[in-house]
Enzyme design. Structure first.
Site, PDB file in Angstrom:
ATOM      1  N   CYS A   1     -68.654 -25.118  25.337  1.00 43.33           N
ATOM      2  CA  CYS A   1     -69.797 -25.951  24.329  1.00 43.33           C
ATOM      3  C   CYS A   1     -71.040 -25.714  24.991  1.00 43.33           C
ATOM      4  O   CYS A   1     -71.299 -24.789  25.583  1.00 43.33           O
ATOM      5  CB  CYS A   1     -69.166 -27.601  24.516  1.00 43.33           C
ATOM      6  SG  CYS A   1     -68.979 -28.186  25.905  1.00 43.33           S
TER       7      CYS A   1
ATOM      8  N   HIS B   1     -74.673 -22.096  53.860  1.00 40.45           N
ATOM      9  CA  HIS B   1     -74.414 -21.164  52.940  1.00 40.45           C
ATOM     10  C   HIS B   1     -75.493 -20.197  53.397  1.00 40.45           C
ATOM     11  O   HIS B   1     -76.469 -20.430  53.468  1.00 40.45           O
ATOM     12  CB  HIS B   1     -74.558 -21.539  51.489  1.00 40.45           C
ATOM     13  CG  HIS B   1     -74.489 -20.647  50.521  1.00 40.45           C
ATOM     14  ND1 HIS B   1     -75.210 -19.704  50.225  1.00 40.45           N
ATOM     15  CD2 HIS B   1     -73.423 -20.386  49.457  1.00 40.45           C
ATOM     16  CE1 HIS B   1     -74.797 -18.642  49.401  1.00 40.45           C
ATOM     17  NE2 HIS B   1     -73.689 -19.397  48.742  1.00 40.45           N
TER      18      HIS B   1
END
Length: 648
Positions: free
Chosen positions: A26, A570
């Site tokens: 969507c 990260h």
């Protein structure tokens, strides 16, 4: 953001392509149908950069991405060979789902693919309403006529659009399904119905009378018809001789399905749609305020579960049968504006620059009609803005209901689609829609501003600089605290102050997370944190605890501190693309670590030569579970030196 890599990561975490039997998307989320939900690694997926959240509802496994969802959808659909899904039988285990879940999943699967066409048509209508209201275009001009039929095309031929998506949901031939839609809309049939109504003589097919109904812009008849066709097609395949099956299978399918559609299913759908329209009129007559009030207050909760797509067809049906909708779209407008207002209040009141930036951008998106960034990034995260949005949406919906505000054009409810309220009463509905939206905004903003509190620590005993900073209301983004060189002593002080210390994984320069060029980190979508520009290639543990996950590409490691904080380190941006090159893992999943324990060896120069940034975000991925995250000011930093405190 590398959409190909993100798509591959998501697909692996939901169990691989073998576990996917259906996929659509969507405006903001991927909607998977999985063979086995237990194979999906939900916790890991939630902490994946680029993923805003995960929701399981209505038989669907929904991964919330944001406005870039279509870019992530394409590579997954290609790998799963789902771009043309719908022509084969789904392996979806329907028997494991409740009737309600199956209904919501079916409605969502049918309407989600056609929303872009409906939105485009609604926006064209809105543009046309503005042009005519300000007398820039005359209703008799060619320009008006052309734009008008361009917009009407999606509504008039809605049965054909729905036939295509319904066929994919019911696993039957989409082209035969669209042919059914064409049968209902064929000009000859339309003329025959008009002549029959005038003469009083019924149309007959094989001596059986056909109900006189017009199916343009209808919703229910075609859905029922395609469902029936999905039952007929396998039988036609079974009874057709193999030598001539290519001819007889479609012949039997369309002849039986078309006849039953005109005799039974079309009329049933038409009558049910009329009942719904009459029910809406009844509500508007006696309790016009009730449904918009309830929907205005609960739409955020419906969006959280993805069930709001089960409500939208009611609004579409209302416009198609009565010419306007007074229930779904006005209430949704109130709710979306309220969510944006609650988020703006957080942006104004917070002293954290990172939250301020995220809340501002998410608030703008929400008042324009897309609320997921505000809902998942701010409102659910801090709870009180969500409560405020529900209150403001309910009050705005109450006003909309009391004045029976009419929406004529649809579209994603927000400021951009306000012209869709220009219609039969001139500017009257537009004015009331603006007033209702303003009420929702003011109430939600005020409630959120009052209820939202910056995290504070109690001032009892020697709390240290971090506790004093929070207690005195100093900005978390600018808050500083003293670092004890002795890590163990620092932990003891932290425990006393009700905070968890997060240390630097490398020596280098500490910078604000807002300066990171990847918006997933900069907007704190994954959680709050900081970033370090490392000077050497030894990456160490920022906490005492265990290794939750060493990524296969070794560019990132997840930690679980002894106190329960989940921390992601990260190394570099988009370094997942290096597939482990320049990285050497020194630990494995489940290993125990202390602050300063080496966990990675990294070739920083090799990463930079490959064209990647080495800035290393350090994110508390479950920061929403804590009162605040206090970050040191930008400065040079040593390995294992404290850079953040997570306030419990």
């Amino acid at each position: 953001m590398n959409y190909q890599e993100l798509g591959t990561k998501i697909l692996n975490l939901v169990g691989g392509k073998e576990n996917v039997t259906g996929l659509t998307h969507c405006a903001t989320r991927l909607r998977f149908i999985l063979k086995d939900d237990t194979k999906a690694q939900t916790d890991v997926l939630k902490s994946t950069p680029g993923v805003l959240g995960v929701v399981k509802n209505g038989g669907q496994y929904q991964v919330i991405i944001g406005n870039d969802v279509n870019h992530v959808y394409k590579p997954i659909a290609e790998v799963c060979d789902l771009a043309g899904a719908g022509t084969g039988k789904s392996q979806e285990p329907e028997e494991k789902k409740s009737l309600g879940e199956r209904f919501i999943a079916t409605i969502t699967g049918i309407f989600t693919p056609i929303l872009p066409a409906i939105t485009a048509a609604g926006m064209l209508k809105a543009v046309l309403a503005v042009l005519t209201a300000f007398k820039l275009v005359s209703t008799s001009s060619d320009t008006y006529q052309v734009i008008n039929f361009m917009a009407d095309a999606a509504f008039y031929f809605l049965p054909i659009l729905l036939a295509n998506s319904a066929a994919k949901k019911f696993n039957c031939n989409p082209y035969l399904a669209m042919m059914l839609g064409g049968i209902l809309l064929h000009p000859n049939f339309v003329n025959m119905v008009a002549a029959s109504k005038e003469s009083g003589e019924a149309i007959r097919l094989f001596f059986v009378p056909i109900y006189n109904a017009s199916y343009s812009s209808s919703v229910i008849p075609i859905i029922l018809s395609v469902w029936f066709m999905s039952l007929v097609e396998p039988i036609a395949d079974k009874v057709s001789p193999k030598a001539i099956k290519f001819f007889t299978k479609p012949l039997i399918t369309i002849l039986i399905s078309g006849a039953v559609t005109l005799w039974v299913l079309g009329p049933i759908g038409y009558i049910v749609a009329s009942w719904i329209a009459n029910g809406v009129n009844l509500l508007n007559t006696y309790v016009s305020w009730l449904v918009p009030l309830v929907l205005g207050g609960t739409f955020p909760l419906l969006v959280m579960t993805g069930t709001h797509y089960g409500i939208i067809p009611i609004g579409i049906n209302n416009r198609m049968t009565t010419g306007y909708d007074t229930i779904v779209y006005p209430a949704n407008l109130s709710s979306n504006i309220a969510q944006g207002a609650a988020t703006f209040a957080v942006a104004i009141k917070t002293k954290s620059q990172e939250i301020k930036q995220l809340a501002t951008s998410a608030g703008i998106t929400a008042v324009c009609g897309i609320t997921e960034p505000a809902l998942y990034g701010i409102n659910m995260r801090f709870k009180t803005p969500l409560i405020s949005a529900c209150i403001g949406g309910a009050v705005g919906g109450l006003y909309m209901g009391l004045f029976k505000v009419k929406n004529y054009a649809g579209g994603s409810p927000g400021l951009m689609t306000l012209p869709g309220y220009i219609g039969g009463n001139g500017f009257t509905d537009l004015i009331h829609a603006c007033v209702g939206a303003a009420i929702a905004f003011v109430v939600s903003f005020a409630a959120s501003y009052v209820l939202y509190k910056e995290a504070e620590t109690e001032t009892s005993g020697n709390l240290g600089t971090a506790g004093a900073s929070a207690a005195s209301g100093v900005s978390a983004a600018a808050g500083t605290f003293e670092t004890n060189k002795n890590t163990r002593n620092e932990e003891k002080a932290t425990a006393k102050s009700g905070a968890i210390t997060i240390c630097s994984p490398a020596a280098g320069k500490l910078v604000s997370i807002a300066t990171v060029s990847d918006p997933t980190f900069a907007q704190e979508i994954m959680g709050r944190g900081a970033a370090v520009i490392p000077e050497d290639g030894t990456i160490v543990s920022p906490v005492n605890g265990t290794i939750q996950m060493v990524f296969d590409t070794k560019h990132a490691i997840g930690f679980l501190s002894e106190e329960g904080a989940e921390v992601l380190v990260h190394v570099g941006l988009d370094t997942v693309n290096l597939n482990g090159q320049y990285f050497e893992a020194l630990v494995k999943d489940g290993d125990s670590v202390r602050v300063g324990t080496p966990v990675l060896k990294v070739d920083l120069k090799g990463i930079q030569k490959a064209g990647y940034e080495i800035v290393t975000p350090v994110i508390v991925t479950n920061s929403a579970d804590y009162a605040d995250v206090i970050v040191k000011e930008e400065q040079g930093i040593q390995k294992a030196e404290a850079i953040m405190k997570v306030v419990c």
